[in-house]
Design a protein around this motif. Structure first.
Motif, PDB file in Angstrom:
ATOM      1  N   HIS A 116       0.822  -1.047  -0.040  1.00  0.00           N
ATOM      2  CA  HIS A 116      -0.047   0.122   0.066  1.00  0.00           C
ATOM      3  C   HIS A 116       0.775   1.294   0.057  1.00  0.00           C
ATOM      4  CE1 HIS A 116      -3.482   2.693   0.707  1.00  0.00           C
ATOM      5  NE2 HIS A 116      -2.793   3.365   1.814  1.00  0.00           N
ATOM      6  N   LYS A 117       2.102   1.244   0.864  1.00  0.00           N
ATOM      7  CA  LYS A 117       2.933   2.495   0.906  1.00  0.00           C
ATOM      8  C   LYS A 117       3.303   2.701  -0.546  1.00  0.00           C
ATOM      9  CE  LYS A 117       3.837   2.279   5.835  1.00  0.00           C
ATOM     10  NZ  LYS A 117       4.624   1.898   6.779  1.00  0.00           N
ATOM     11  N   TYR A 118       3.889   1.576  -1.031  1.00  0.00           N
ATOM     12  CA  TYR A 118       4.295   1.652  -2.535  1.00  0.00           C
ATOM     13  C   TYR A 118       3.506   2.192  -3.577  1.00  0.00           C
ATOM     14  CZ  TYR A 118       7.192   0.099  -6.536  1.00  0.00           C
ATOM     15  OH  TYR A 118       7.851  -0.004  -7.789  1.00  0.00           O
ATOM     16  N   LEU A 119       2.425   1.698  -3.511  1.00  0.00           N
ATOM     17  CA  LEU A 119       1.341   2.233  -4.364  1.00  0.00           C
ATOM     18  C   LEU A 119       0.960   3.809  -4.086  1.00  0.00           C
ATOM     19  CD1 LEU A 119      -1.182   1.679  -6.238  1.00  0.00           C
ATOM     20  CD2 LEU A 119      -2.609   1.165  -4.065  1.00  0.00           C
ATOM     21  N   VAL A 120       1.076   4.327  -2.898  1.00  0.00           N
ATOM     22  CA  VAL A 120       0.686   5.609  -2.677  1.00  0.00           C
ATOM     23  C   VAL A 120       1.936   6.454  -3.263  1.00  0.00           C
ATOM     24  CG1 VAL A 120       0.775   7.265  -0.818  1.00  0.00           C
ATOM     25  CG2 VAL A 120      -1.028   5.145  -0.660  1.00  0.00           C
ATOM     26  N   ARG A 121       3.250   5.878  -3.050  1.00  0.00           N
ATOM     27  CA  ARG A 121       4.425   6.617  -3.324  1.00  0.00           C
ATOM     28  C   ARG A 121       4.333   6.751  -4.781  1.00  0.00           C
ATOM     29  NH1 ARG A 121       9.631   5.350  -4.845  1.00  0.00           N
ATOM     30  NH2 ARG A 121       9.313   3.251  -4.632  1.00  0.00           N
ATOM     31  N   LYS A 122       4.085   5.707  -5.322  1.00  0.00           N
ATOM     32  CA  LYS A 122       4.003   5.857  -7.031  1.00  0.00           C
ATOM     33  C   LYS A 122       3.093   6.834  -7.675  1.00  0.00           C
ATOM     34  CE  LYS A 122       7.352   3.070  -8.578  1.00  0.00           C
ATOM     35  NZ  LYS A 122       8.423   3.554  -9.548  1.00  0.00           N
ATOM     36  N   ILE A 123       1.966   6.568  -6.889  1.00  0.00           N
ATOM     37  CA  ILE A 123       0.732   7.782  -7.527  1.00  0.00           C
ATOM     38  C   ILE A 123       1.229   9.124  -7.193  1.00  0.00           C
ATOM     39  CG2 ILE A 123      -1.727   8.223  -7.229  1.00  0.00           C
ATOM     40  CD1 ILE A 123      -2.205   5.128  -6.589  1.00  0.00           C
ATOM     41  N   ARG A 124       1.793   9.176  -6.015  1.00  0.00           N
ATOM     42  CA  ARG A 124       2.081  10.793  -5.628  1.00  0.00           C
ATOM     43  C   ARG A 124       3.250  11.121  -6.736  1.00  0.00           C
ATOM     44  NH1 ARG A 124       2.663  10.415   0.889  1.00  0.00           N
ATOM     45  NH2 ARG A 124       0.604  11.136   1.369  1.00  0.00           N
ATOM     46  N   SER A 125       4.302  10.315  -7.155  1.00  0.00           N
ATOM     47  CA  SER A 125       5.138  10.627  -7.956  1.00  0.00           C
ATOM     48  C   SER A 125       4.538  10.726  -9.541  1.00  0.00           C
ATOM     49  CB  SER A 125       6.187   9.423  -8.341  1.00  0.00           C
ATOM     50  OG  SER A 125       5.858   8.364  -8.832  1.00  0.00           O
ATOM     51  N   LEU A 126       3.542  10.193  -9.789  1.00  0.00           N
ATOM     52  CA  LEU A 126       2.838  10.331 -11.194  1.00  0.00           C
ATOM     53  C   LEU A 126       2.250  11.741 -11.151  1.00  0.00           C
ATOM     54  CD1 LEU A 126       1.150   6.979 -11.562  1.00  0.00           C
ATOM     55  CD2 LEU A 126       2.488   7.962 -13.466  1.00  0.00           C
ATOM     56  N   LEU A 127       1.410  12.074  -9.931  1.00  0.00           N
ATOM     57  CA  LEU A 127       0.933  13.379  -9.859  1.00  0.00           C
ATOM     58  C   LEU A 127       1.940  14.447  -9.674  1.00  0.00           C
ATOM     59  CD1 LEU A 127      -1.833  12.236  -7.350  1.00  0.00           C
ATOM     60  CD2 LEU A 127      -2.288  13.078  -9.649  1.00  0.00           C
ATOM     61  N   ASP A 128       3.093  14.074  -8.976  1.00  0.00           N
ATOM     62  CA  ASP A 128       4.128  15.457  -8.939  1.00  0.00           C
ATOM     63  C   ASP A 128       4.536  15.741 -10.437  1.00  0.00           C
ATOM     64  OD1 ASP A 128       4.067  15.511  -6.449  1.00  0.00           O
ATOM     65  OD2 ASP A 128       5.929  14.027  -5.875  1.00  0.00           O
ATOM     66  N   CYS A 129       4.625  14.862 -11.222  1.00  0.00           N
ATOM     67  CA  CYS A 129       5.317  14.888 -12.556  1.00  0.00           C
ATOM     68  C   CYS A 129       4.088  15.728 -13.512  1.00  0.00           C
ATOM     69  CB  CYS A 129       5.563  13.473 -13.421  1.00  0.00           C
ATOM     70  SG  CYS A 129       6.014  13.480 -15.026  1.00  0.00           S
ATOM     71  N   GLN A 130       2.933  15.286 -13.156  1.00  0.00           N
ATOM     72  CA  GLN A 130       1.753  15.897 -13.788  1.00  0.00           C
ATOM     73  C   GLN A 130       1.916  17.530 -13.255  1.00  0.00           C
ATOM     74  OE1 GLN A 130      -1.473  13.332 -14.760  1.00  0.00           O
ATOM     75  NE2 GLN A 130      -2.783  14.935 -14.456  1.00  0.00           N
ATOM     76  N   MET A 131       2.002  17.778 -12.312  1.00  0.00           N
ATOM     77  CA  MET A 131       1.724  18.874 -11.624  1.00  0.00           C
ATOM     78  C   MET A 131       3.037  20.010 -12.403  1.00  0.00           C
ATOM     79  SD  MET A 131       2.477  20.421  -7.873  1.00  0.00           S
ATOM     80  CE  MET A 131       4.284  19.648  -7.818  1.00  0.00           C
ATOM     81  N   HIS A 132       4.230  19.362 -12.511  1.00  0.00           N
ATOM     82  CA  HIS A 132       5.283  20.197 -13.179  1.00  0.00           C
ATOM     83  C   HIS A 132       5.142  20.300 -14.744  1.00  0.00           C
ATOM     84  CE1 HIS A 132       8.019  21.148  -9.805  1.00  0.00           C
ATOM     85  NE2 HIS A 132       7.622  19.813  -9.233  1.00  0.00           N
ATOM     86  N   PHE A 133       4.242  19.038 -15.160  1.00  0.00           N
ATOM     87  CA  PHE A 133       4.162  19.410 -16.895  1.00  0.00           C
ATOM     88  C   PHE A 133       3.111  20.505 -17.140  1.00  0.00           C
ATOM     89  CE2 PHE A 133       5.985  15.198 -18.437  1.00  0.00           C
ATOM     90  CZ  PHE A 133       7.335  15.426 -17.947  1.00  0.00           C
ATOM     91  N   THR A 134       2.277  20.771 -16.164  1.00  0.00           N
ATOM     92  CA  THR A 134       1.312  21.754 -16.406  1.00  0.00           C
ATOM     93  C   THR A 134       1.637  23.078 -16.905  1.00  0.00           C
ATOM     94  OG1 THR A 134      -0.131  20.524 -14.625  1.00  0.00           O
ATOM     95  CG2 THR A 134      -0.940  22.501 -15.647  1.00  0.00           C
ATOM     96  N   ARG A 135       1.226  23.474 -18.057  1.00  0.00           N
ATOM     97  CA  ARG A 135       1.549  24.874 -18.534  1.00  0.00           C
ATOM     98  C   ARG A 135       0.804  25.845 -17.667  1.00  0.00           C
ATOM     99  NH1 ARG A 135      -0.479  22.857 -23.966  1.00  0.00           N
ATOM    100  NH2 ARG A 135       1.291  22.223 -25.251  1.00  0.00           N
ATOM    101  N   PRO A 136       1.418  27.093 -17.712  1.00  0.00           N
ATOM    102  CA  PRO A 136       0.412  28.252 -17.093  1.00  0.00           C
ATOM    103  C   PRO A 136      -0.801  28.358 -17.400  1.00  0.00           C
ATOM    104  CG  PRO A 136       3.011  29.111 -17.673  1.00  0.00           C
ATOM    105  CD  PRO A 136       2.671  27.672 -18.444  1.00  0.00           C
ATOM    106  N   ASP A 137      -1.160  28.097 -18.632  1.00  0.00           N
ATOM    107  CA  ASP A 137      -2.670  28.047 -18.888  1.00  0.00           C
ATOM    108  C   ASP A 137      -3.369  27.120 -18.548  1.00  0.00           C
ATOM    109  OD1 ASP A 137      -1.967  26.149 -20.697  1.00  0.00           O
ATOM    110  OD2 ASP A 137      -2.528  27.235 -22.720  1.00  0.00           O
ATOM    111  N   GLY A 138      -2.880  26.036 -17.717  1.00  0.00           N
ATOM    112  CA  GLY A 138      -3.574  24.864 -17.360  1.00  0.00           C
ATOM    113  C   GLY A 138      -3.647  23.607 -18.140  1.00  0.00           C
TER     114      GLY A 138
END
Length: 819
Positions: free
Chosen positions: A349-371
């Motif tokens: 479960h901890k591994y699952l949570v860590r990996k999903i967070r890492s996917l979301l972290d990447c998605q956050m940084h890939f988001t352009r200023p216009d969303g």
């Protein structure tokens, strides 16, 4: 359909496990064709397929009893929105901008009229009643035969299978269901039940194009389960129709389980199939196969996390679209795990949570200023469910859902206003949590994703900040099937405006020519040589050669970012090989300088490719100093100027295609700097914002031995950029330096520069005062003047020095070789 023995012969050299899996699938498909297995369950067989302890012994298992059992179970095991559908539809009309309620009703009305907006296509007509085997763009009806007899890569007899499969995912049932809940209009329910009944009639198990892909079957199963809840209160959705559909769900679950893409397409196909099994295993828990489906799906989804999600959080096929798919799959999995009593071990479960967070972290940084999110690599246009009326390249709904699950204020900062996806997956309470969550800026602005080779440069998180994303990674895993020849390409947003973009995907199967056009190097913001791509095309989802990239330097500092990388994609040129490198210097809150260097002995043609967003209008002009440049000034407050300097060359403006969703393409401006040269070639490109209230920026090259120097007139500053060849000291009246990259800024009326940025060097003197002298090269140094003192921050230390005065008010250049 070939004999299974022929199939088995192709397994030579494979692992024993793969041979067993593929062999078992081949035999199973062969026996299906001849009716030995794979038939639809009879009423009696369905009752036998129900667990013995699902009902009390005294209960007669009828369609009505099974119907009630399904909905009773789901009050605790399915997404909380289905317990609060009236409140969800009220919030849909009140809580969100852009009239999403009206959006769903308008889409549903078109479906009533027999017109479908799917992928990037609009008003597709599949006939009335719907012909579930028809491809309306090519106007081809797929033949009715056993699913294994189709060649998935051949579109001659089927047209584009994606267009058939997209409607057969039945995600539009969700749209009809939301419209029904918003209005109470039984026309939407009748349309759903008519289409579901028609599909059951036209698609017996194992027969036709809609049983070819296990992923499509899995996504269809998910759509049905959601639709059952949305139409539960309608008299049109009877227990008898549910009973018929349940038999198909059993067949679909068995098909997915037997024909998992473990070796065929072990990417989002496999994880999507596993998620479908998890839906079936948890929502149809009264069936005898449900525990096996759940256990198998959990095992696959955990194992694939390690293989498909790199340690930096990026999906392994180098596609931002499939990255979003993967993130959505695992968020659904995580929510359903919690609702159904997680059976995962604590570490899993901890591994699952860590990996999903890492996917979301990447998605956050890939988001352009216009969303929006850049569409790097393939974009297949589809989605699990149409949970939002947002544009197809707006992934912030997933980020907002993650904000609630993980209580991440930084995700909320980037996601912005409440998102519809939060409402459907987490219910009204989830939306309330999002509203109350305190947002905060992400900890870092620029970010390196070193495992995948993506580098993000930005100077803030507001909607009017600058953004650049560089792809310095591999083409992609699994033969690069969903990757493009985009090595060292980039995307650019200036003052929040998306300017330079990836051309997108458009199609997989329309034609090989068009498929290859969109994934070619020339369709990206790259340098190409002799009009060739850095990777050579193979089949629709493979390559004959794939460029390997190597990053030699990444620096992220408060004032600047710097990236230097190379790839070997042009070592196979017809006459002479070429080694190619590209560098980016981002001066935060100012502009970008890009250097391309090609080391070769032969004569070649060079093309610097710049693809503008479709809402821009770049023009090639003379800047008044005899320099041609590209200027884009259609924005109200911000535009862009491009200067490229080589030994020779000229700008061309053309029109090209870009696609922001599969099946859709629009014309957009495409400019190129083209030149021809013999031997090593160097190109310096300046990408400078053109801002309202200031004169247009200008760049002028000035001669200097041992390197190249440029004066940049920008805002009210005069800047200097110098590139020094190895072993050279560049000298001006004010300073001497051997740093490879050196940038300085002079304000109007000042006698000394205000600041410096330096990359890779040992020596720097200012107005006769030695500032940097190091026996070994420093990776970088930056300096800021405060009156007569210079504050210096290098890659090794921080210090300040006092400066002598000077009367010079401009940059005067000279150069001598280092002795």
């Amino acid at each position: 359909m070939s004999n299974p023995i022929d199939k088995l012969k192709k397994l030579k050299g494979r692992s024993l496990k793969e041979i067993q899996t593929r062999g078992g699938q081949a035999v199973a498909a062969y026996t299906e064709k001849f009716g030995i297995k794979g038939k639809l369950l009879s009423d009696h067989e369905l009752v036998k397929a129900i667990k013995s302890n699902a009902f009390a012994p005294s209960v007669t298992v009828t369609p009505e009893v099974i119907y009630e059992k399904f909905f009773a179970n789901s009050t605790k095991t399915f997404f909380p929105s289905i317990l609060n559908l009236d409140e969800c539809t009220r919030l849909l009309g009140d809580q969100f901008r852009g009239d999403p309620a009206g959006h769903f009703v308008r889409k549903a009305d078109k479906i009533l009229e027999g017109r479908f907006d799917l992928l990037g296509f609009e008003d597709l007509d599949y006939g009335s009643p719907v012909d579930w085997h028809f491809e309306p763009v090519a106007e081809i009806r797929a033949p009715i035969k056993h699913w294994k007899e189709f060649d998935e890569a051949n579109s001659r007899e089927t047209g584009d299978k994606k267009i058939i499969w997209e409607i057969n995912r039945h995600s539009h049932f969700f749209t009809l269901g939301v419209a029904y809940r918003l209005t109470g209009d039984e026309r939407y329910a009748r349309c759903f039940t008519d289409q579901l009944s028609g599909w059951l009639e036209q698609n017996p198990p194992g027969t036709g194009i809609n049983w070819v892909s296990s992923l499509e079957i899995a996504l269809r199963s998910i759509s049905w389960i959601w639709a059952f809840h949305l139409f539960r209160d309608s008299a049109h959705f009877s227990p008898q129709l549910f009973h018929r559909a349940l038999k198909f769900l059993y067949s679909q679950g068995a098909h997915i389980e037997q024909y998992l893409s473990t070796y065929y397409s072990p990417n989002t196909h496999l994880t999507g199939e596993a998620l479908g099994l998890f839906y079936l295993g948890t929502q149809l828990s009264f069936l005898d196969r449900s525990d096996e489906w759940r256990a198998k799906s959990e095992k696959i989804l955990l194992e694939e996390l390690d293989r498909q999600v790199r340690e930096d959080g990026v999906y392994f096929e180098q596609s931002t679209w499939y990255h979003r798919y993967t993130t959505d799959f695992y968020i659904h999995f995580l929510i359903l795990q919690k609702l159904n009593g997680s059976r995962l071990r604590s570490n899993d479960h901890k591994y699952l949570v860590r990996k999903i967070r890492s996917l979301l972290d990447c998605q956050m940084h890939f988001t352009r200023p216009d969303g929006t999110t850049p569409l790097i690599g393939d974009d297949d246009g589809g989605s699990m469910l149409p949970l939002s009326s947002d544009s197809s390249n707006d992934f912030r709904g997933t980020l907002a859902t993650g904000a609630v699950i993980f209580e991440r204020g930084d995700y909320k900062w980037v996601a912005g206003e409440p998102k519809q996806q939060v409402l459907w997956l987490l219910g009204p309470k989830g939306l309330a949590v999002y509203d109350s969550l305190k947002s905060c800026e992400p900890d870092s602005e620029s970010k390196a994703f070193e495992d995948s080779g993506f580098y993000v440069m930005r100077d803030g998180w507001s909607e009017d900040d600058n953004f650049l994303l560089v792809d310095a990674g591999e083409v992609g895993s699994l033969n690069g099937g969903h990757g493009h020849a985009d090595t060292l390409s980039f995307e650019l947003a200036v003052g929040g405006r998306t300017m330079l973009v990836d051309s997108g995907t458009y199609t997989y199967h329309k034609s090989r020519e068009i498929r290859d056009l969109f994934r070619s190097s020339a369709a990206h913001n790259t340098l190409t040589i002799d009009e060739k791509s850095s990777s050579d095309f193979g089949s629709t989802f493979s390559w004959l050669t794939m460029a390997d990239a190597e990053v030699s330097r990444w620096i992220s500092a408060d004032r600047f970012d710097f990236l230097e990388a190379s790839h070997n994609g042009y070592r196979h040129l017809e006459h002479t090989s070429a080694d190619y490198s590209r560098s980016f210097l981002f001066l935060k809150n100012d502009y970008w300088i890009m250097r391309d260097f090609v080391k070769t002995a032969g004569e070649h043609d060079y093309q610097q490719n710049f693809h503008f967003d479709g809402f821009t209008n770049p023009l090639v002009i003379d800047d008044g100093n005899g320099n041609a440049c590209v200027t884009e000034s259609s924005g109200e407050n911000i535009g862009l100027r491009l200067y490229t300097f080589g030994d020779n060359g000229s700008w061309q403006r053309k029109e090209n295609w870009i696609s922001t969703c599969y099946g859709q393409r629009t014309t957009a401006p495409f400019v190129r700097f083209v030149s021809t040269g013999i031997g090593p070639q160097e190109f310096l490109t300046f990408m400078i914002p053109a801002e309202a209230g200031f004169e247009a920026p200008q760049v002028i090259e000035t001669e200097v031995a041992g390197g190249r120097a440029f004066v940049i007139n920008y805002r009210n500053y005069q800047d200097l950029f110098v590139f020094a060849d190895t072993g050279q000291i560049v000298r001006t009246e004010l300073f001497n330096t051997d740093f490879e990259f050196m940038w300085a800024r002079m304000s109007q009326g000042e006698s000394l520069p205000d600041e410096f940025v330096m990359i890779n060097g040992k020596h720097f003197t200012l107005n006769g005062r030695e500032i940097v002298k190091s026996p070994k090269a420093l990776e970088h140094a930056s300096a800021r003047r405060f009156g007569a003192r210079l504050s210096v921050r290098s890659s090794r230390n921080v210090f300040s020095v006092s400066l002598p005065q000077t009367n010079s008010r401009t940059f005067i250049l000279k150069s001598t070789p280092e002795i």
